[in-house]
Write a protein that holds these residues in place. Structure first.
Motif, PDB file in Angstrom:
ATOM      1  N   THR A  52      27.687 -52.054 -65.844  1.00 36.97           N
ATOM      2  CA  THR A  52      27.953 -53.443 -65.445  1.00 36.97           C
ATOM      3  C   THR A  52      27.033 -54.457 -66.112  1.00 36.97           C
ATOM      4  O   THR A  52      27.040 -55.633 -65.758  1.00 36.97           O
ATOM      5  N   THR A  78      32.091 -58.964 -65.806  1.00 36.33           N
ATOM      6  CA  THR A  78      32.927 -59.227 -64.628  1.00 36.33           C
ATOM      7  C   THR A  78      34.214 -59.931 -65.031  1.00 36.33           C
ATOM      8  O   THR A  78      35.303 -59.580 -64.566  1.00 36.33           O
ATOM      9  N   ALA A  83      34.117 -54.887 -61.547  1.00 32.24           N
ATOM     10  CA  ALA A  83      33.603 -55.445 -60.290  1.00 32.24           C
ATOM     11  C   ALA A  83      32.935 -54.324 -59.525  1.00 32.24           C
ATOM     12  O   ALA A  83      33.399 -53.182 -59.551  1.00 32.24           O
ATOM     13  N   THR A 170      37.729 -60.654 -57.648  1.00 30.94           N
ATOM     14  CA  THR A 170      37.523 -60.893 -59.077  1.00 30.94           C
ATOM     15  C   THR A 170      38.688 -60.384 -59.927  1.00 30.94           C
ATOM     16  O   THR A 170      38.659 -60.520 -61.148  1.00 30.94           O
TER      17      THR A 170
END
Length: 255
Positions: A52, A78, A83, A170
Motif C-alpha cells: 500500500t 488508493t 484499500a 474508495t
C-alpha cells in the motif's frame, strides 16, 4: 484464467541490518479471497505496508492490474484501487458513522475548493450522492441503524466493520484486511465471515491477514505462509493444514 489484480515480485524489505521481508513473490487474481498467515513477527503487516505504499521495498516490485506501483505514495495507490483496514482501529472519532464512510470517498469526488466555498448546486448534488452511497454500504455491513451515531460509540465489532465500510467507499479493486477478526467474539467473527462472502459474491477481491485459523481456513481459497520474513509455503487451506514446514513454524520442533 482470472485477471491478476496484485502481483509482488521478489520483495525484500530491510530496516538497517534487519531483514523484515526476503524475496516475497505472490499474486492475487480477480474475485479471490486470499489469506496471509504466520506467527507474530513473521512480516505480514510489513508486506501490507509495502503493497500500500507506506514502505518502498528495498528490492522487488509491486504491480496492480499490471501497472508497476512500486514507490508510489499511499494516496496514489488508493486512487488506483488499493484499500485497506488496519490492525489497530483508525476511525475518525469526531465524525458520525456515515461521515466516516463518506471520508473514504474523497479520492473519487469531483468538487473543488470554489464549489465548496460557494456551496454550488453541483456540490450539493455530490454531497447527496455520497450520503446515499454511504447508506448503501452501511446497509451491506448491517451498520445503517448507527449512521448518525459517533463512530467511537459503536460496539467493538461494529467499529471493525465500519473500517471495512470506509475502505469500500474508495471503490477498491483490491480490499486488504489486516486482522479483521481481531478481538471479535465467536458470533461477531461468524457475522464477519458472512460479510466477506457477500463481498466476494459482489465481485470484490480480498487479501487478508488473520490469526484466527478457523476463520482463515473456512473463508480463504488460497493461503500464503510467512515466517521470519520468508515465504515458507503456499496452497489451499487443506494443503497448508498438513504442511510439515507450516506445522513446525507454528508449533515448533522437538529436539
Amino acid at each position: 484464467m482470472k485477471e491478476v489484480i496484485l502481483k509482488t515480485e521478489h520483495i525484500t524489505q530491510r530496516f538497517g541490518g534487519l531483514v523484515a521481508l526476503s524475496d516475497i513473490s505472490m499474486e492475487v487474481r480477480s474475485g479471490e479471497i486470499i489469506g496471509i498467515i504466520g506467527p507474530n513477527g513473521a512480516g505480514k503487516t510489513t508486506l501490507f505496508n509495502v503493497i500500500t505504499g507506506i514502505y518502498t521495498p528495498t528490492e522487488g516490485n509491486v504491480s496492480l492490474l499490471g501497472q508497476n506501483v512500486t514507490g508510489w505514495k499511499p494516496h496514489k495507490i488508493t486512487q488506483l484501487g488499493f484499500a485497506r483496514t488496519f490492525q489497530n482501529i483508525r476511525l475518525y472519532a469526531r465524525l458520525s458513522v456515515r461521515d466516516n464512510v463518506i471520508s473514504g470517498m474523497h479520492c473519487h469526488t469531483k468538487s473543488g475548493i470554489l464549489s465548496s466555498v460557494f456551496n454550488t448546486k453541483s456540490k450539493r448534488q455530490e454531497e447527496k450522492q455520497c450520503e446515499e452511497e454511504a447508506d448503501e454500504i452501511l446497509k451491506l455491513l448491517d451498520l445503517y441503524k448507527f449512521r448518525f451515531e459517533m463512530s467511537t460509540s459503536l460496539p467493538y465489532g461494529a467499529q471493525r466493520k465500519l473500517e471495512i465500510a470506509r475502505a469500500l467507499a474508495t471503490h477498491p479493486k483490491l480490499l486488504l484486511l489486516d486482522e479483521p477478526a481481531a478481538g471479535m467474539n465467536e458470533q461477531e467473527t461468524a457475522d464477519l465471515a458472512n460479510i466477506v462472502y457477500r463481498l466476494k459474491e459482489m465481485g470484490y477481491t480480498i487479501l487478508l491477514i488473520e490469526h484466527d485459523m478457523k476463520f482463515v481456513m473456512n473463508i480463504c481459497e488460497r493461503l500464503y505462509v510467512l515466517n521470519n520474513g520468508c515465504m515458507i509455503a503456499s496452497g489451499t487451506p487443506a494443503e497448508i493444514k498438513v504442511n510439515p514446514v507450516v506445522v513446525e513454524a507454528y508449533l515448533g520442533k522437538e529436539d
